[in-house]
Design a protein around this motif. Sequence first.
Motif: not given
Lengths: 293, 449
Positions: B236-237, B408, B444, B448
């Motif tokens: 996700k990051q 996100d 992202a 983040f």
Amino acid sequence: MDKVLRNRKAALVFLLPALLVYLLTVLAPILWSMYFSFFSWDGVSDMLYIGFDNYTKMFGGDKTFWKAFSNNLIYVSIIVAMQVLLGLLVAILLTSITKGRELFKTLYFAPAIITSVAIAQLFQNVYSFEPVGILNYCLQQIGLGDWSKPWLSDLHWALTAVSVPEGWRYIGLYMIILYSALISIPADIEEAARMDGASSWKLFRSIKMPLIKPVLMVSIIMATTGALKGFDIPYIMTNGGPGRVTELLPTYMYKTAFSSLDFGYGSAMAVFIVIESLIAVAFIRRMMDSKES
Amino acid sequence: MKRYVKRLTLSLSLVVLAATVSACGGTNTNKGASETGSANPQKVDKKTYKWFVARGVDSPPAVTVKEIAEEFSRTHPEFELVLEGTGDRPSYLQKLRTLIASNEMPAMFDTDSDAYASKLVEQGKLVDMKKLLEELGKYKDFRPVALQYQQFADGSMYTFPLEYGIEVFWYNIKMFKDLGLEPPKTFDEFMEVAEKLKQSGVTPIAVDGKDKWPVLRYLAYKPFRMTGNDFIENVKQGKASFKDPAGMEGIKFVHDLGTKGYFQQGFTATDYTAARDLYLSGKAGMYYMGSWETMNFVNDKVSAEMKDNIGFFRLPMMEGATTADNDYFINSGIGVAFNKETFDDTMKEFVKFLLEQYPKAYTEKGQFSPFNYSLDQEQGMPELFYKIQDEIAKSGNVFAVPWDTRLDPATNELLGNELNALALGAHTPEEFAELMDQAIKENAPKYFK
């Protein structure tokens, strides 16, 4: 009362409240959208001024935007064709019958007053494959079983499938408008033409068409702008999916702003939709006018 | 006469203008009143709190809370809880976010501990729930997993749970028996079972493709078995790629299920109830859904024949799995967050009262609560209820997190859309991985840091 109507100042004063409401509900939001479109904003954090970046992204690299744009053009053509052509056809047929005219009129107009959600639900059942919906059932019954498919999940057919309900819904509306135009043609013109030996087609082509042209133009403009902002039925039925095959500019704008939380970029798209509609109207007017001359 | 007309015109136009102006003014004052009504009330003795509910006001959690709030109002006449809600998650979230963006955050609202909620926390808009529960001495009353599920990655917690559920594959016992099939233990067996079901002419798996998250679960199974939650937390990051083995296994799994026709035809347009009906009418062999459906599988609306045919099995295993077979998707549902601005002593007292009353009231509705609370056999619940209750007791401490609460918002939006397209064969697995990596690269960084 007659004197009141002739008084220009009074007319102006009476126009004011409507103008105020109009400015507040139409112009102000457009200006706000323009303002927002210069920012990057997620609705929670502070707004960040980024100049024309949203527009650069929109016209430059965003494939989904262009996909939505081209989908929208197809959507518009299907809907305008259905609403205006079929509406005109039904109107013509109506003028040539006398029995049951009111009944037909009411039946054709009925879908226009049903809410979008109900229409979307209705067509979802029509298109359904499992359990089998009306459309697929009929295809199987008439021996075209090979053609039956899950219409809303089919990558090639989904866009057509979501366009049809919107088109179908307002056939009645345009039928009424065009019907009124057709019956307002004086009967003696028609009689004179018939005496001169004009066929039905010729009568329609050379006499009726030119006479209802202004109304036809208004209808096309209304249908086009209506379809350009098409949102509810595609959104409810497929939510733009599968993938992006039924994504329209308004659904993409809405999702960008409210699901992806990019209010700035969403606003930029909103501005684009306004401009696009204005261009479309200007374009249609020009086309119709040039034919006349 | 002329004069008279002029006067008439003038007075008429004035009336119209006055009406418009006062109408504008009217709405303004109304709005002002309702705003202050929730924050600092006009009448000292009546406070109205709004709870914006994501699950529909008729759902068991909402009904239970409402009942308890009414009871609380009897001893605290100044307190009133008003529920407003919609069962459709996307439109709920959009409405909530619009409310918050226009500075009208409700006193209570439902939210996952997602990237958006963490932004709200950053802005100092939410009540620290961990602190509150500890202060009220209620922290230990919860099942540990129920609270862990509500936490952000850093362990802080700003929402509290009202539900508890494990997610299982429900299957049709009779259908399996007739075809000589066993509930699959591994993903390979799962594919074999699906193939046999398909060949016998039934739909192997019913899935709600319209809401997107049920299909998204399928993408997450294999990565969870292989890496626990590491893959999603990294990808996700942008620290991991969807082209990594875990990502590709997940993508190929969905691609296979879809293109081999194991999901029902037209699944992308099938909604929640339609998918469930497909399973309950015996037209689909398997259906993946949480234990919150238990009472819907045993109520009077289900045909007697089907009622006794409902079985379930756990998330299958695979070679090289790092998570145990009793680790799977466990969740405590969408959490409830409190607006810091409207959180006063009355509200605090209400929360305390709610936490005391909720476990019993909720469980007796045939639901599984996030508290350490269970019903014994004498309560006369349906057999399936006790089976699931046992299964919950046996479940592990590692649980899979739903991806849609981790990614996100922009990537999540894209993923939901394109995943359906992947299952229809519009993308190859490699193209899909590339698409997702791109989306994460672009979106992202905003969420983040």
